[in-house]
Enzyme design. Structure first.
Site, PDB file in Angstrom:
ATOM      1  CD1 TRP A 356       0.829  -0.368   3.017  1.00 11.61           C
ATOM      2  CD2 TRP A 356      -0.768   1.077   3.597  1.00 11.61           C
ATOM      3  NE1 TRP A 356       1.100   0.060   4.293  1.00 11.61           N
ATOM      4  CE2 TRP A 356       0.140   0.952   4.683  1.00 11.61           C
ATOM      5  CE3 TRP A 356      -1.843   1.936   3.741  1.00 11.61           C
ATOM      6  CZ2 TRP A 356      -0.015   1.656   5.878  1.00 11.61           C
ATOM      7  CZ3 TRP A 356      -1.990   2.630   4.932  1.00 11.61           C
ATOM      8  CH2 TRP A 356      -1.089   2.495   5.978  1.00 11.61           C
ATOM      9  CG  ASP A 357       4.824   0.709   1.481  1.00 15.83           C
ATOM     10  OD1 ASP A 357       3.877   0.042   1.935  1.00 15.83           O
ATOM     11  OD2 ASP A 357       5.971   0.640   1.940  1.00 15.83           O
ATOM     12  CD  GLU A 499       2.265  -4.644   8.592  1.00 11.11           C
ATOM     13  OE1 GLU A 499       3.396  -5.055   8.894  1.00 11.11           O
ATOM     14  OE2 GLU A 499       1.877  -4.481   7.418  1.00 11.11           O
ATOM     15  CE  LYS A 612       5.850  -2.557  11.685  1.00 10.32           C
ATOM     16  NZ  LYS A 612       5.693  -3.623  10.683  1.00 10.32           N
ATOM     17  CD  GLN A 613       2.425   0.566  10.091  1.00 13.42           C
ATOM     18  OE1 GLN A 613       2.745  -0.590  10.318  1.00 13.42           O
ATOM     19  NE2 GLN A 613       2.489   1.113   8.888  1.00 13.42           N
TER      20      GLN A 613
HETATM   21  C1  BGC Z   1       4.747  -1.753   7.505  1.00 12.53           C
HETATM   22  C2  BGC Z   1       3.754  -1.766   6.364  1.00 12.53           C
HETATM   23  C3  BGC Z   1       4.488  -1.486   5.064  1.00 12.53           C
HETATM   24  C4  BGC Z   1       5.633  -2.453   4.878  1.00 12.53           C
HETATM   25  C5  BGC Z   1       6.453  -2.147   3.644  1.00 12.53           C
HETATM   26  C6  BGC Z   1       5.857  -2.732   7.221  1.00 12.53           C
HETATM   27  O1  BGC Z   1       6.814  -2.670   8.234  1.00 12.53           O
HETATM   28  O2  BGC Z   1       4.127  -2.083   8.715  1.00 12.53           O
HETATM   29  O3  BGC Z   1       2.756  -0.804   6.579  1.00 12.53           O
HETATM   30  O4  BGC Z   1       3.591  -1.566   4.012  1.00 12.53           O
HETATM   31  O5  BGC Z   1       6.483  -2.389   5.994  1.00 12.53           O
HETATM   32  O6  BGC Z   1       7.009  -0.878   3.705  1.00 12.53           O
END
Ligand code: BGC
Length: 779
Positions: A356-357, A499, A612-613
């Protein structure tokens, strides 16, 4: 051992300089200094080999699966960077002898990297070495290298081994066959090989030139290696110059997409022929001539894309240009068969899979600077629909369920099933994102609509956009679960952006995005027949569109969308507010990332209140007007204090929302964190590649955060320039118009440079701007 970076090298704001050799930061520097053009990218591994080095060369789209039980990944192709240099029989290596001085500079203006070393061999021979290299932005197949070796103290015998090696692997998995090696004429080396499973021919050529006659020139053919050995006698004070030009061609080259070629070729002959012709042409030009052409292409990129920042801290400017540099080398602008990898093509991390980045973090940058590139990225999703249909069918859903991780267009889901060690069980942690992180399907729909809003590209909608919106909405329509007791649809058992939380119900971000997807598809169907007749014709052959529209509308109306509770907090997911609260200070102040894994297993993390984010904050970012300001503020504070920013995606989005909330210090702090993810002092933050989404995030910090860019039918800008920044200027494309924006303390000025008239809102006031016009607003 430390990370030797100097951010003040002249011209300031343009040069990334490593000013000391650091064995611990070898891999990180290979990533951050990587060069490329989106077709061919080469990690900046030093010419001489070291432990911990990862010599990668990638060509977009050449995905291969090394073993049946592995996932497909972008293979590390044959290498042309390695040099063996023998000085009086002694191998040149910075591990021995004495380093008198060392500097490696990446000039962001031209994409050239220059390393200068003064080295004394263990037997006391002093040398000056200068290594230069670039991957051409002008001729995408080509890379060029120049090596100068000067004998400072005494005459010496010099032997150089240079050529092509297919000994490369991706952390041990070899993707290419040994290959056929042959000389073309006296000076050109050619190695042609093939990926082991996807059967893609790969052909690498190289040619060497010297400023001095060789005493001996010997071709050496070994297993997986084809080099030449050159021998010289160098007098005291004399300089030997070697120029090496290399080119890469593969069966996935765009040219084989032309109507008279089958899609991709499996026969190496035409690939060899293309390479033979190009190397023949390139060998007539010097390193300087080739560099000049590439530098011209870079200059044109900077003219359109640069963001100028006047700040008391030089890293603010350099960090922005560093991001813009990587944003240019990570994309194949004309090839819609490939996406952007989570690490670009600067390392093997995430196997060059797209997440999704792309839509959420990178697409805004491309849309507002190079809209054609944004279109290419969305066409990649369109062309990946077969994989998305397959994933939906495998999971018993209708429509298009996009893979969490994507590689080649029809690969479908390629997320690996297992990851790092679990601290409690000692076994590999299962990776559930491929199964549960469903929001990506709505994120792609969000990207489609953003592109349309920003470009008004009706042809795109007609051919691709409508179908993407309808098929993704069909997935959600089937995915929603009716809960009779609560008389509403819900989305259960997912992973949201955060995540650290698996198997959650009603993740707010996922639900709101799914609702957006359903609503937008219903809206699009409503106007499709008149506006996009091609799409109407195509889709009404497959569906009763009126029925679909009603279904989408009804489902959207009854989909549960979490609202603020009595304290104004919107639950990130149904379970979140009941989780155990723990002291996160230790992890919030960590040096690197993910230190929480040293204390908690993944399943334990599901039970504690930690993110996490950006997750809820991401929702505030994507839909800025969803909640009132006070609710946004409360939620930002609540969630930020529970977020470890263990994903590089996090800081940039926090910066944007903090700017909008007037939390200026926090916003600037987040910007600097985002910039430092790859550039900063952590010597191993980027060993497996730079963080692409973070690069897009850095751009978003400045343009969406500090310049307050929002879009919702029309463009709006607001001045949130950090106090220690005197000025920021950048260019912006919107609906065919090109704008120049300048922010200084309290003043925002916009001039319309070319294109159609547009309406926009500046610091809350409406304006209509046509070519040549400008607006200046004080706040
Ligand atoms: C993140 C995801 C991201 C992926 C690739 C993961 O660590 O939690 O949101 O899409 O890294 O960058």
């Amino acid at each position: 051992m430390s990370f030797h970076m100097n951010y003040n090298t002249e011209p300031r704001g343009w040069i990334m300089e490593e000013d000391g050799f650091g064995a611990r930061s070898i891999a990180k520097c290979e990533s951050i200094f990587a060069q490329g053009n989106g077709y061919l990218n080469i990690r900046c591994a030093l010419e001489e080999s070291y432990v911990g080095q990862c010599r990668d060369a990638f060509v977009a789209g050449t995905f291969n699966k090394a073993m049946p039980d592995e996932v497909t990944e972008l293979p590390n192709l044959p290498d042309v960077t390695e040099l063996v240099i023998l000085v009086n029989g002694e191998r040149f290596s910075l591990d021995k002898g004495r380093i008198h001085s060392y500097s490696r500079k990446l000039d962001l203006r031209t994409g050239e990297c220059v390393r200068k070393v003064k080295w004394e061999s263990p037997e006391g021979v002093e040398l000056d070495l200068c290594f230069r290299r670039f991957v051409s932005l002008h001729e995408e197949h080509a890379a060029a290298f120049q090596t100068e070796i000067t004998s400072v103290s005494a005459p010496m015998e010099l032997v150089i081994e240079s050529g092509i090696s297919s000994r490369s692997s991706n952390t041990g998995s070899q993707h290419c066959l040994d290959g056929e090696k042959r000389m073309l004429g006296r000076d050109t080396l050619r190695l042609s090989t093939c990926t082991v499973q996807s059967d893609i021919p790969i052909v690498v050529h190289c040619v060497h030139k010297f400023n001095k006659e060789t005493l001996m020139e010997l071709p050496v053919i070994e297993r997986r290696r084809f080099v030449k050995q050159f021998r010289f006698q160098i007098g005291k004070g004399e300089t030997l110059r070697m120029e090496k030009t290399a080119c890469y061609h593969t069966g996935r080259d765009m040219r084989y997409e032309l109507p008279d070629w089958p899609a991709g070729v499996t026969d190496s002959k035409p690939v060899c022929a293309d390479g033979d012709a190009l190397i023949e042409k390139l060998k007539g030009s010097s390193y300087e001539e080739l560099l000049k052409m590439s530098a011209r292409a870079w200059a044109s990129y900077w003219k359109d894309t640069d963001i100028e920042i006047e700040s008391s801290d030089p890293v603010d400017q350099l960090g922005m240009r560093f991001a813009l540099y990587h944003l240019n080398i990570m994309i194949q602008r004309r090839d819609s068969r490939v996406g952007i990898g989570a690490k670009g093509m600067t390392g093997e991390g995430y196997k060059c899979h797209s997440f999704w980045d792309t839509e959420m973090f990178l697409l805004p940058f491309y849309l507002f600077t190079h809209p054609q590139a944004a279109k290419t990225l969305l066409k990649y999703r369109y062309r990946s629909l077969p994989g998305a249909y397959r994933k939906a069918a495998e999971n018993h859903y209708e429509g298009a369920m996009f893979p969490w991780e994507s590689a080649w267009m029809d690969d479908g889901e390629v997320t690996p099933l297992y990851g790092a060690a679990d601290i409690v069980t000692g076994t590999s942690i299962p990776i559930l994102t491929g199964m549960l992180e469903h929001h990506i399907t709505a994120d792609i729909a969000w990207g489609v609509w953003l592109y349309y809003e920003g470009s008004m590209d009706e042809k795109f909608m007609d051919k691709y956009g409508c179908e993407l919106l309808v098929e993704t909405a069909r997935f959600w329509s089937d995915r929603l679960e009716w809960k009779e007791e609560r008389k509403r649809y819900e989305i259960c058992n997912v992973i949201g952006p955060d995540e650290y939380k698996e198997h959650v119900d009603n993740n707010a971000f996922t639900n709101y995005l799914a609702a957006f997807n359903l609503r937008t598809a219903a809206h699009v169907i409503g106007i499709m027949e008149k506006k996009w007749p091609g799409a109407w014709k195509n889709l009404s052959r497959r569906f009763n569109l009126e029925e679909l529209r009603e279904d989408f509308q009804n489902k959207e109306k009854s989909l549960y969308l979490p609202e603020p509770d009595k304290d104004g907090i919107v639950a990130q997911n149904e379970q979140y507010m009941g989780l155990e609260k723990v002291d996160l200070t230790k992890y919030k102040t960590q040096q690197g990332v993910s230190s929480i894994y040293e204390d908690y297993s993944q399943s334990q993390m599901n039970q504690i209140m930690v993110s996490k984010q950006a997750d809820m904050v991401m929702l505030l970012r994507i839909f800025p007007e969803l909640f009132d300001r006070e609710t946004r503020r409360k939620n930002f504070i609540f969630y930020e204090s529970r977020t470890l920013h263990d994903s590089s995606l996090s800081h940039g989005q926090h910066c944007v929302v903090a700017s909008w909330l007037g939390m200026d210090e926090m916003a600037l702090d987040m910007y600097r964190h985002a910039v430092n993810i790859d550039m900063g002092p952590n010597p191993s933050s980027s060993d497996e590649g730079i963080h692409s989404a973070s690069m897009g995030g850095v751009w978003q910090c400045a343009v969406c955060g500090f310049a307050g860019l929002k879009w919702n039918g029309r463009l709006s800008l607001e001045n949130h320039l950090p106090k220690c920044w005197k000025k920021m200027t950048f260019r912006l494309c919107w609906r065919g118009a090109l704008l120049r924006v300048e922010l200084t303390e309290g003043i925002i000025s916009i001039s319309h440079q070319q294109g159609p008239e547009i309406s926009l809102c500046v610091n809350g006031r409406e304006h209509i701007l046509s070519e040549g016009g400008s607006v200046r607003e004080e706040s």
